[in-house]
Design a protein around this motif. Sequence first.
Motif, PDB file in Angstrom:
ATOM      1  N   LYS A  22      -2.569   7.830   2.301  1.00 36.41           N
ATOM      2  CA  LYS A  22      -1.038   7.529   2.271  1.00 36.41           C
ATOM      3  C   LYS A  22      -0.466   8.782   1.488  1.00 36.41           C
ATOM      4  O   LYS A  22       0.750   9.204   1.975  1.00 36.41           O
ATOM      5  CB  LYS A  22      -0.796   6.215   2.090  1.00 36.41           C
ATOM      6  N   PHE A  23      -0.643   8.689   0.474  1.00 41.26           N
ATOM      7  CA  PHE A  23       0.008   9.541  -0.678  1.00 41.26           C
ATOM      8  C   PHE A  23      -0.098  11.153  -0.209  1.00 41.26           C
ATOM      9  O   PHE A  23       0.986  11.753  -0.192  1.00 41.26           O
ATOM     10  CB  PHE A  23      -0.739   9.494  -2.017  1.00 41.26           C
ATOM     11  N   ALA A  24      -1.104  11.570   0.719  1.00 37.64           N
ATOM     12  CA  ALA A  24      -1.213  12.826   0.992  1.00 37.64           C
ATOM     13  C   ALA A  24      -0.267  13.118   2.352  1.00 37.64           C
ATOM     14  O   ALA A  24       0.282  14.056   2.492  1.00 37.64           O
ATOM     15  CB  ALA A  24      -2.543  13.239   1.380  1.00 37.64           C
ATOM     16  N   LEU A  25      -0.097  11.879   3.092  1.00 34.83           N
ATOM     17  CA  LEU A  25       0.848  12.080   4.152  1.00 34.83           C
ATOM     18  C   LEU A  25       2.097  12.163   3.833  1.00 34.83           C
ATOM     19  O   LEU A  25       3.192  12.747   4.432  1.00 34.83           O
ATOM     20  CB  LEU A  25       0.726  10.655   5.128  1.00 34.83           C
ATOM     21  N   ILE A  26       2.467  11.283   2.752  1.00 32.94           N
ATOM     22  CA  ILE A  26       3.912  11.422   2.213  1.00 32.94           C
ATOM     23  C   ILE A  26       4.223  12.607   1.664  1.00 32.94           C
ATOM     24  O   ILE A  26       5.459  13.229   1.579  1.00 32.94           O
ATOM     25  CB  ILE A  26       4.330  10.241   1.421  1.00 32.94           C
ATOM     26  N   PHE A  27       3.454  13.018   0.570  1.00 29.32           N
ATOM     27  CA  PHE A  27       3.509  14.069  -0.386  1.00 29.32           C
ATOM     28  C   PHE A  27       2.519  15.201   0.001  1.00 29.32           C
ATOM     29  O   PHE A  27       1.720  15.441  -0.992  1.00 29.32           O
ATOM     30  CB  PHE A  27       3.419  13.697  -1.703  1.00 29.32           C
ATOM     31  N   PRO A  28       2.369  15.823   1.055  1.00 26.90           N
ATOM     32  CA  PRO A  28       1.435  16.753   1.445  1.00 26.90           C
ATOM     33  C   PRO A  28       1.389  18.089   0.404  1.00 26.90           C
ATOM     34  O   PRO A  28       0.232  18.651   0.209  1.00 26.90           O
ATOM     35  CB  PRO A  28       1.657  17.317   3.061  1.00 26.90           C
ATOM     36  N   ASP A  62      -0.889   5.963   9.735  1.00 32.33           N
ATOM     37  CA  ASP A  62      -0.266   6.759  10.882  1.00 32.33           C
ATOM     38  C   ASP A  62      -0.820   8.259  11.072  1.00 32.33           C
ATOM     39  O   ASP A  62      -0.240   9.256  10.615  1.00 32.33           O
ATOM     40  CB  ASP A  62       1.073   6.842  10.506  1.00 32.33           C
ATOM     41  N   ILE A  63      -1.982   8.400  11.665  1.00 30.58           N
ATOM     42  CA  ILE A  63      -2.764   9.551  11.567  1.00 30.58           C
ATOM     43  C   ILE A  63      -3.099   9.840  13.125  1.00 30.58           C
ATOM     44  O   ILE A  63      -3.726   8.640  13.556  1.00 30.58           O
ATOM     45  CB  ILE A  63      -3.789  10.003  10.536  1.00 30.58           C
ATOM     46  N   ASN A  64      -3.134  10.934  13.606  1.00 34.36           N
ATOM     47  CA  ASN A  64      -3.769  11.226  14.825  1.00 34.36           C
ATOM     48  C   ASN A  64      -4.380  12.414  14.908  1.00 34.36           C
ATOM     49  O   ASN A  64      -3.673  13.436  14.299  1.00 34.36           O
ATOM     50  CB  ASN A  64      -2.979  10.953  16.286  1.00 34.36           C
ATOM     51  N   ARG A  65      -5.485  12.814  15.739  1.00 29.12           N
ATOM     52  CA  ARG A  65      -5.807  14.160  15.720  1.00 29.12           C
ATOM     53  C   ARG A  65      -4.866  15.129  16.418  1.00 29.12           C
ATOM     54  O   ARG A  65      -4.296  14.720  17.717  1.00 29.12           O
ATOM     55  CB  ARG A  65      -7.445  14.112  16.464  1.00 29.12           C
ATOM     56  N   PRO A  66      -4.826  16.180  15.863  1.00 24.20           N
ATOM     57  CA  PRO A  66      -3.489  17.113  16.411  1.00 24.20           C
ATOM     58  C   PRO A  66      -3.825  17.505  17.776  1.00 24.20           C
ATOM     59  O   PRO A  66      -5.107  17.598  18.437  1.00 24.20           O
ATOM     60  CB  PRO A  66      -3.613  18.565  15.682  1.00 24.20           C
ATOM     61  N   MET A  90       0.886  -1.272  -0.202  1.00 23.98           N
ATOM     62  CA  MET A  90       0.004   0.069  -0.005  1.00 23.98           C
ATOM     63  C   MET A  90       0.868   1.250  -0.019  1.00 23.98           C
ATOM     64  O   MET A  90       0.621   2.200  -0.681  1.00 23.98           O
ATOM     65  CB  MET A  90      -0.936  -0.097   1.218  1.00 23.98           C
ATOM     66  N   ASP A  91       2.053   1.312   0.769  1.00 23.59           N
ATOM     67  CA  ASP A  91       3.027   2.422   0.549  1.00 23.59           C
ATOM     68  C   ASP A  91       3.692   2.478  -0.749  1.00 23.59           C
ATOM     69  O   ASP A  91       3.567   3.680  -1.115  1.00 23.59           O
ATOM     70  CB  ASP A  91       4.159   2.127   1.625  1.00 23.59           C
ATOM     71  N   GLN A  92       3.971   1.615  -1.462  1.00 21.91           N
ATOM     72  CA  GLN A  92       4.616   1.360  -2.644  1.00 21.91           C
ATOM     73  C   GLN A  92       3.138   2.023  -3.598  1.00 21.91           C
ATOM     74  O   GLN A  92       3.634   2.688  -4.845  1.00 21.91           O
ATOM     75  CB  GLN A  92       4.870   0.208  -3.260  1.00 21.91           C
ATOM     76  N   PRO A 129       2.047  13.253  21.102  1.00 22.11           N
ATOM     77  CA  PRO A 129       2.975  14.250  20.773  1.00 22.11           C
ATOM     78  C   PRO A 129       3.284  14.078  19.241  1.00 22.11           C
ATOM     79  O   PRO A 129       3.428  12.934  18.603  1.00 22.11           O
ATOM     80  CB  PRO A 129       4.180  13.893  21.421  1.00 22.11           C
ATOM     81  N   ASN A 130       3.748  15.286  18.494  1.00 19.55           N
ATOM     82  CA  ASN A 130       4.082  15.044  17.203  1.00 19.55           C
ATOM     83  C   ASN A 130       3.168  14.456  16.129  1.00 19.55           C
ATOM     84  O   ASN A 130       3.293  13.514  15.311  1.00 19.55           O
ATOM     85  CB  ASN A 130       5.427  14.734  17.076  1.00 19.55           C
ATOM     86  N   ALA A 131       1.712  14.487  16.444  1.00 16.16           N
ATOM     87  CA  ALA A 131       0.687  13.856  15.761  1.00 16.16           C
ATOM     88  C   ALA A 131       0.602  14.099  14.233  1.00 16.16           C
ATOM     89  O   ALA A 131       0.920  15.276  13.703  1.00 16.16           O
ATOM     90  CB  ALA A 131      -0.663  14.168  16.387  1.00 16.16           C
ATOM     91  N   LYS A 132       0.695  13.252  13.531  1.00  9.62           N
ATOM     92  CA  LYS A 132       0.583  13.302  12.203  1.00  9.62           C
ATOM     93  C   LYS A 132      -0.854  13.493  11.646  1.00  9.62           C
ATOM     94  O   LYS A 132      -1.692  12.592  12.044  1.00  9.62           O
ATOM     95  CB  LYS A 132       1.249  12.091  11.181  1.00  9.62           C
TER      96      LYS A 132
END
Length: 392
Positions: free
Chosen positions: A161-167, A251-255, A128-130, A259-262
């Motif tokens: 996942k794409f938006a997390l890697i390439f916002p 790998d997402i968490n509400r801000p 899925m990452d690839q 700590p350091n939530a993505k």
Amino acid sequence: GLLLQEMTMAGLHELRFTEEKPLLRGQDTELENSDVFLSAADMDWKEHDIETPYGLLHVVIQGSPKGNRPAILTYHDVGLNHKLCFNTFFNYEDMQEITKHFVVCHVDAPGQQTGASQFPQGYQYPSMDQLAAMLPSVVQHFGFKYMIGIGVGAGAYVLAKFALIFPDLVEGLVLMNIDPNGKGWIDWAAAKLSGLTSTLPDTVLSHLFSQEELVNNTELVQSYRQQIGSVVNQFNLQLFLNMYNSRRDLDINRPGTVPNAKTLRCPVMLVVGDNAPAEEGVVECNSKLDPTNTTFLKMADSGGLPQVTQPGKLTEAFKYFLQGMGYSECQGWARGGDMPALPSASMTRLARSRTASLTSASSVDGTRPRACTHSESTEAMGQINHTMEVSC
């Protein structure tokens, strides 16, 4: 994520692209009589096979980049391809009016397109990452500056996942039926057992439709059962399904919660039918996103495929989603501009909330800045302190 991004961007300089091909209606005779087949406007679409660091990617595109506007990029669910997943939605009349203003790019997951060659035994399907890391090759090839993603199920997971890697490449996301959680060992064992006792099309149908739909919506379910079994290569489909079922948690968490939530930095519209098997996953995803730029849209009288069963409602919601990101022609559509004006009674709470809480940026071809999101708007900061939940 950074290593994956570096590898992907480095690979872009060594890509080879095949010649584009017109999409000919005669190539898909098995779908000639299907209501999900493209209209006579098909000849405007062109196919591309794009080389990426993780293999070929089949892409179908309409139009060309328009000034500084993003592309609308779609990604389908398991068991489907761009035709089976999105044709009904993009053939809807009002949606075609919207897409006149944007280049549209449909991405088929590897080996899922109609007529795809079967992968050889032992082929390692991309993770899925690839799959997410293949998308910058599409952006590079067509010269997109950024895109608005529309994903369903597995496709929604890939786009997130794409938006997390390439916002910086993603301006907005419409995520239908997304499940941000990986399968636990009990779910994995249940899926394994189901695979031994059910045919592959039936396994996919139980992912796409609720049990109530499987029992009551016989015509729609039978149509998809036939097409999943005949249009999509079954060996390739099994590989895609296996990879999706082995996904990890997003790998997402509400801000502010850890700590350091993505989280996803762009505006997000989460969509699920009120009778969909993915409802629990979408609610879970909603709880992990930034409430200041997230809309949760629960569609009444809709099941696992809202883009198929309720294209009109989804088009209206998408229209106001674009308007909220600052596209002035979207405001014109609602007020009698490029698109016919909607009756006031049909302006849902989504529309009123969006127009009240989002600051619109100017929209001039070639000069439009990136959209102003909730978190960038002082007005919105004062008005919105929770996720907007809408039922229509």
